[in-house]
Design an enzyme around this catalytic site. Structure first.
Site, PDB file in Angstrom:
ATOM      1  N   GLN A   3       4.127  12.321  -5.868  1.00 54.63           N
ATOM      2  CA  GLN A   3       2.714  12.586  -5.591  1.00 54.63           C
ATOM      3  C   GLN A   3       2.510  13.354  -4.289  1.00 54.63           C
ATOM      4  O   GLN A   3       1.386  13.593  -3.887  1.00 54.63           O
ATOM      5  CB  GLN A   3       1.902  11.292  -5.604  1.00 54.63           C
ATOM      6  CG  GLN A   3       2.146  10.359  -4.435  1.00 54.63           C
ATOM      7  CD  GLN A   3       1.459   9.023  -4.641  1.00 54.63           C
ATOM      8  OE1 GLN A   3       1.844   8.240  -5.506  1.00 54.63           O
ATOM      9  NE2 GLN A   3       0.439   8.743  -3.850  1.00 54.63           N
TER      10      GLN A   3
ATOM     11  N   MET B 129       1.837   2.117  -1.119  1.00 59.24           N
ATOM     12  CA  MET B 129       2.967   2.849  -0.541  1.00 59.24           C
ATOM     13  C   MET B 129       3.421   2.182   0.758  1.00 59.24           C
ATOM     14  O   MET B 129       4.102   2.806   1.575  1.00 59.24           O
ATOM     15  CB  MET B 129       2.577   4.299  -0.287  1.00 59.24           C
ATOM     16  CG  MET B 129       2.214   5.024  -1.591  1.00 59.24           C
ATOM     17  SD  MET B 129       2.421   6.793  -1.513  1.00 59.24           S
ATOM     18  CE  MET B 129       1.276   7.232  -0.235  1.00 59.24           C
ATOM     19  N   GLY B 130       3.029   0.926   0.960  1.00 61.68           N
ATOM     20  CA  GLY B 130       3.450   0.214   2.170  1.00 61.68           C
ATOM     21  C   GLY B 130       2.653   0.634   3.389  1.00 61.68           C
ATOM     22  O   GLY B 130       1.551   1.160   3.259  1.00 61.68           O
TER      23      GLY B 130
ATOM     24  N   HIS C  97      -5.265  -3.157   2.407  1.00 63.56           N
ATOM     25  CA  HIS C  97      -4.314  -3.686   1.418  1.00 63.56           C
ATOM     26  C   HIS C  97      -4.408  -5.215   1.362  1.00 63.56           C
ATOM     27  O   HIS C  97      -4.337  -5.813   0.281  1.00 63.56           O
ATOM     28  CB  HIS C  97      -2.885  -3.283   1.793  1.00 63.56           C
ATOM     29  CG  HIS C  97      -2.648  -1.807   1.868  1.00 63.56           C
ATOM     30  ND1 HIS C  97      -2.372  -1.163   3.051  1.00 63.56           N
ATOM     31  CD2 HIS C  97      -2.649  -0.851   0.920  1.00 63.56           C
ATOM     32  CE1 HIS C  97      -2.191   0.129   2.822  1.00 63.56           C
ATOM     33  NE2 HIS C  97      -2.361   0.343   1.534  1.00 63.56           N
TER      34      HIS C  97
ATOM     35  N   GLN D 188      -8.621   8.730  -7.423  1.00 65.42           N
ATOM     36  CA  GLN D 188      -7.411   8.097  -7.969  1.00 65.42           C
ATOM     37  C   GLN D 188      -7.788   6.965  -8.910  1.00 65.42           C
ATOM     38  O   GLN D 188      -7.263   6.847 -10.020  1.00 65.42           O
ATOM     39  CB  GLN D 188      -6.567   7.567  -6.813  1.00 65.42           C
ATOM     40  CG  GLN D 188      -5.459   6.629  -7.214  1.00 65.42           C
ATOM     41  CD  GLN D 188      -4.588   6.272  -6.027  1.00 65.42           C
ATOM     42  OE1 GLN D 188      -3.748   7.058  -5.627  1.00 65.42           O
ATOM     43  NE2 GLN D 188      -4.776   5.101  -5.457  1.00 65.42           N
TER      44      GLN D 188
HETATM   45  P1  AMP Z   1      -1.844   3.462  -0.399  1.00 67.61           P
HETATM   46  O1  AMP Z   1      -0.801   2.520   0.058  1.00 67.61           O
HETATM   47  O2  AMP Z   1      -2.565   4.156   0.695  1.00 67.61           O
HETATM   48  O3  AMP Z   1      -1.379   4.366  -1.496  1.00 67.61           O
HETATM   49  O4  AMP Z   1      -2.982   2.558  -1.059  1.00 67.61           O
HETATM   50  C1  AMP Z   1      -2.685   1.528  -1.943  1.00 67.61           C
HETATM   51  C2  AMP Z   1      -3.980   0.968  -2.455  1.00 67.61           C
HETATM   52  O5  AMP Z   1      -4.753   0.499  -1.348  1.00 67.61           O
HETATM   53  C3  AMP Z   1      -4.864   2.001  -3.182  1.00 67.61           C
HETATM   54  O6  AMP Z   1      -5.522   1.379  -4.269  1.00 67.61           O
HETATM   55  C4  AMP Z   1      -5.837   2.400  -2.112  1.00 67.61           C
HETATM   56  O7  AMP Z   1      -7.062   2.888  -2.626  1.00 67.61           O
HETATM   57  C5  AMP Z   1      -6.031   1.082  -1.409  1.00 67.61           C
HETATM   58  N1  AMP Z   1      -6.556   1.288  -0.060  1.00 67.61           N
HETATM   59  C6  AMP Z   1      -6.035   2.038   0.932  1.00 67.61           C
HETATM   60  N2  AMP Z   1      -6.842   2.014   2.013  1.00 67.61           N
HETATM   61  C7  AMP Z   1      -7.902   1.234   1.690  1.00 67.61           C
HETATM   62  C8  AMP Z   1      -9.093   0.836   2.361  1.00 67.61           C
HETATM   63  N3  AMP Z   1      -9.362   1.227   3.592  1.00 67.61           N
HETATM   64  N4  AMP Z   1      -9.954   0.035   1.708  1.00 67.61           N
HETATM   65  C9  AMP Z   1      -9.706  -0.374   0.441  1.00 67.61           C
HETATM   66  N5  AMP Z   1      -8.601  -0.028  -0.251  1.00 67.61           N
HETATM   67  C10 AMP Z   1      -7.718   0.771   0.361  1.00 67.61           C
END
Ligand code: AMP
Length: 294
Positions: free
Chosen positions: A61, A30-31, A37, A153
């Site tokens: 969501q 989601m950026g 990331h 998720q």
């Molecule tokens: P989001 O942008 O927060 O929806 O996350 C996008 C992807 O990055 C998802 O697969 C998250 O689980 C992963 N993600 C977010 N934060 C972390 C983190 N601290 N460590 C590993 N993966 C992450």
């Protein structure tokens, strides 16, 4: 260095994908990108010929009282991070591209999405499964990599891919943390200085509890209630703290030392909701077809 290609429409994405005959990897986000990331991209980069990053703050969501409108948006910085990680294509559509007028079809995983966040964020995993299936259909990746920060998720999406015969390997990698243990999250910017100082206690409490569970699994309810009390003492408002068996996310009738489990929590510090988890015996997940990286 080659410039990362930016695609904003589904039509352009489809046209581009039809022209590509190569192994494609996808990291959906989601950026508001951070080092977590970046690590997803860094790990997937050598495993595919074309690396696609999607950036889409997915409205379906978010619940009615959630932070959709104030979710951080940092596109120019995200583009630079993508460039530095060797991303080939950023797919960053507008909501109208993804949910055109009259949109009425959703995907629902019905079991793993029920406990934990599912019981406090109705419709959340339906929104997640729907956007990720759409991204899979548009990008047609061989591999998609997710973070265990959002463990539920990942297990929901892994199950969706299996149940719907999707031709993609849905994989996960460990949570990336700050030096003090706090899981990186785009939402950490909401924390005040004082809350930020307390935030690492969530992971600390989970690791202590996980260690106790490893030693004395029969004391699970006592350990969970002590952990909940410890978190309250540190100023957290605990939404849930649960110990579930993997990969099915159900309360284990008996706890055996060598099975995989998820110890997961969601807790508020002020207005900010943090989630975190620890996985026990993750090495056994391969037996269930679950690929964890690292
Ligand atoms: P989001 O942008 O927060 O929806 O996350 C996008 C992807 O990055 C998802 O697969 C998250 O689980 C992963 N993600 C977010 N934060 C972390 C983190 N601290 N460590 C590993 N993966 C992450």
């Amino acid at each position: 260095m080659k410039q990362v290609k930016l695609i904003r429409t589904t039509q352009e994405l489809r046209a581009w994908r039809r022209s590509v005959d190569a192994t494609v990897g996808l990291v959906p986000t989601m950026g508001a990108l951070h080092a977590g990331h970046a690590e997803l991209l860094r790990r997937l980069r050598p495993r595919c010929e074309i690396l696609v990053l999607s950036i889409f703050v997915n409205p379906t969501q978010f619940g009615l009282n959630e932070d959709l409108s104030k979710y951080p948006r940092t596109f120019e910085r995200d583009r630079e991070l993508a460039q530095s990680q060797g991303v080939d294509v950023i797919f960053a559509p507008d909501p109208a591209q993804i949910y055109p007028q009259g949109f009425s079809t959703y995907v629902e995983e019905t079991k793993l999405s029920q406990p934990l966040c599912g019981s406090f964020r109705p419709g959340h995993f339906r929104g997640v499964a729907t956007i990720v299936l759409k991204l899979f259909n548009l990008v047609r990746p061989e591999i998609a990599l997710f973070g265990l920060k959002d463990a539920q998720q990942f297990f929901v999406l892994h199950r969706m891919a299996r149940d719907l015969d999707l031709d993609v390997s849905v994989e996960a990698m460990p949570t990336v943390r700050e030096d003090d243990g706090l899981a990186l999250s785009s939402r950490n910017v909401y924390l005040s200085t004082e809350e930020r100082a307390k935030a690492p206690e969530l992971y600390r409490a989970l690791t202590v509890a996980a260690e106790q569970l490893r030693r004395t699994p029969e004391r699970v309810s006592e350990i969970l209630s002590q952990t909940q009390d410890a978190l309250s003492c540190h100023g957290f408002k605990v939404q849930y703290l649960e110990f579930l068996s993997l990969p099915d996310l159900v309360v284990p009738p008996i706890v055996s030392l060598d099975q995989p489990y998820l110890l997961a929590a969601a807790a508020y510090l002020g207005k900010t909701r943090l989630i975190d988890n620890v996985i026990l015996n993750s090495g056994r997940l391969g037996e269930y077809g679950v690929v964890l990286e690292g």
